[in-house]
Write a protein that holds these residues in place. Structure first.
Motif, PDB file in Angstrom:
ATOM      1  N   SER A  27       0.818  -1.218   0.000  1.00 24.85           N
ATOM      2  CA  SER A  27       0.000   0.000   0.000  1.00 24.85           C
ATOM      3  C   SER A  27       0.851   1.268   0.000  1.00 24.85           C
ATOM      4  N   LEU A  28       2.169   1.117   0.131  1.00 25.15           N
ATOM      5  CA  LEU A  28       3.065   2.276   0.181  1.00 25.15           C
ATOM      6  C   LEU A  28       4.001   2.326  -1.034  1.00 25.15           C
ATOM      7  N   HIS A  29       3.588   1.699  -2.111  1.00 25.92           N
ATOM      8  CA  HIS A  29       4.430   1.682  -3.313  1.00 25.92           C
ATOM      9  C   HIS A  29       4.429   3.049  -3.994  1.00 25.92           C
ATOM     10  N   ILE A  30       5.610   3.481  -4.438  1.00 28.77           N
ATOM     11  CA  ILE A  30       5.753   4.751  -5.156  1.00 28.77           C
ATOM     12  C   ILE A  30       6.593   4.543  -6.410  1.00 28.77           C
ATOM     13  N   GLN A  31       6.394   5.422  -7.376  1.00 25.17           N
ATOM     14  CA  GLN A  31       7.109   5.364  -8.647  1.00 25.17           C
ATOM     15  C   GLN A  31       7.738   6.737  -8.887  1.00 25.17           C
ATOM     16  N   LEU A  32       9.024   6.759  -9.132  1.00 26.18           N
ATOM     17  CA  LEU A  32       9.737   8.020  -9.324  1.00 26.18           C
ATOM     18  C   LEU A  32      10.281   8.139 -10.736  1.00 26.18           C
ATOM     19  N   PHE A  33      10.254   9.359 -11.259  1.00 28.79           N
ATOM     20  CA  PHE A  33      10.896   9.670 -12.526  1.00 28.79           C
ATOM     21  C   PHE A  33      12.004  10.684 -12.241  1.00 28.79           C
ATOM     22  N   MET A  34      13.217  10.307 -12.631  1.00 30.22           N
ATOM     23  CA  MET A  34      14.390  11.112 -12.301  1.00 30.22           C
ATOM     24  C   MET A  34      14.740  12.066 -13.429  1.00 30.22           C
ATOM     25  N   ASN A  35      15.462  13.114 -13.079  1.00 29.82           N
ATOM     26  CA  ASN A  35      15.880  14.100 -14.080  1.00 29.82           C
ATOM     27  C   ASN A  35      16.889  13.532 -15.078  1.00 29.82           C
ATOM     28  N   ASP A  36      17.570  12.441 -14.715  1.00 30.04           N
ATOM     29  CA  ASP A  36      18.565  11.852 -15.623  1.00 30.04           C
ATOM     30  C   ASP A  36      17.943  10.805 -16.559  1.00 30.04           C
ATOM     31  N   GLY A  37      16.611  10.635 -16.496  1.00 28.32           N
ATOM     32  CA  GLY A  37      15.938   9.733 -17.423  1.00 28.32           C
ATOM     33  C   GLY A  37      15.625   8.354 -16.878  1.00 28.32           C
ATOM     34  N   PHE A  38      16.118   8.032 -15.686  1.00 33.14           N
ATOM     35  CA  PHE A  38      15.820   6.726 -15.101  1.00 33.14           C
ATOM     36  C   PHE A  38      14.498   6.779 -14.339  1.00 33.14           C
TER      37      PHE A  38
END
Length: 261
Positions: free
Chosen positions: A193-204
């Motif tokens: 229930s605490l899953h997160i998805q990140l988009f980084m400035n370097d494209g990863f």
């Protein structure tokens, strides 16, 4: 012998008179000085000098000077000596945007309010508006149309435990890692229930859970240094550390473990 004693007392009489006169003069001077001090005090308390003439505010960015003064409960024209600095500080610190407040009186009639505000860590996206989020999870009401600072933008979060947990995790990260995050999505799963998805400035892209996010994300620079910067993909930090490279030609992704530092 008796004659000698009489002469001795007579000689001392003028000295006693001088001593008495000196003491009388000292008492008179004291009484006159006290009288003038009382008169000056009465004049001072009746004059504009005993009223707050100016209020200086420093350290405020999230709240206007007028807003800080209003929250303190102090205004120009208030009696300088009736002001309770501690009470004003308590009123200011009730504001979730203010971490600490210090109110000091500067003689003769000036007031200084020093503010230490909460840190702004991210922006919460709601439609096309962005709302600043502070390190204590407070979402400010003043929205902006675009983010002027290099701070993460949060999506699908709501005020509450998840947002508080997210802010706590971000606050613990080094500045260089904070600045490398572009967007964070709250994307709960059945298994997390605490899953997160990140988009980084370097494209990863980073897949993580708030349970271990702050612990594992500190290794992000070291993890990225092991990868080919031209091959983008997902860095999975949920269980262990894995990299899944994107393959435009195929809909599948290759997966390889990453050795954490």
């Amino acid at each position: 012998m008796e004659k000698g004693k009489i002469v001795s007392i007579e000689e001392r009489i003028p000295k006693l008179k001088k001593l008495r006169k000196r003491k009388t003069n000292q008492r008179l001077i004291f009484i006159i000085s006290l009288f003038f001090l009382i008169v000056l005090a009465v004049v001072y308390f009746q004059s504009p000098l005993s009223k707050v003439k100016s209020i200086e505010v420093e350290g405020n960015k999230l709240t206007s000077k007028a807003g800080i003064i209003a929250q303190s409960g102090i205004g120009k024209g208030d009696s300088f000596w009736k002001i309770s600095a501690k009470q004003a500080e308590k009123k200011l610190e009730r504001d979730p945007k203010i971490h600490r407040a210090h109110v000091s009186l500067v003689f003769p009639n000036k007031l200084k309010i020093s503010i230490e505000e909460r840190q702004k860590l991210a922006y919460l996206a709601k439609g096309k508006k962005f709302y600043p989020v502070l390190n204590n999870g407070t979402v400010l009401k003043e929205a902006i149309d675009e983010t002027p600072e290099q701070l993460p933008i949060l999506y699908h979060f709501k005020a509450g435990d998840q947002l508080d947990h997210m802010m706590e995790a971000l606050e613990s990260l080094p500045g260089e890692i904070m600045n490398s995050i572009s967007e964070i999505y709250y994307a709960p799963k059945k298994t997390d229930s605490l899953h997160i998805q990140l988009f980084m400035n370097d494209g990863f892209e980073v897949s993580a859970t708030l349970k271990t996010f702050s612990e594992k994300m500190v290794y992000y620079p070291a993890i990225v240094s092991q990868l080919d910067p031209n091959v983008k993909g997902i860095i999975d930090l949920e269980v262990g550390s894995y990299f899944k490279a994107y393959h435009p030609e195929k809909k599948e992704m290759s997966e390889e473990p990453i050795i954490e530092p």
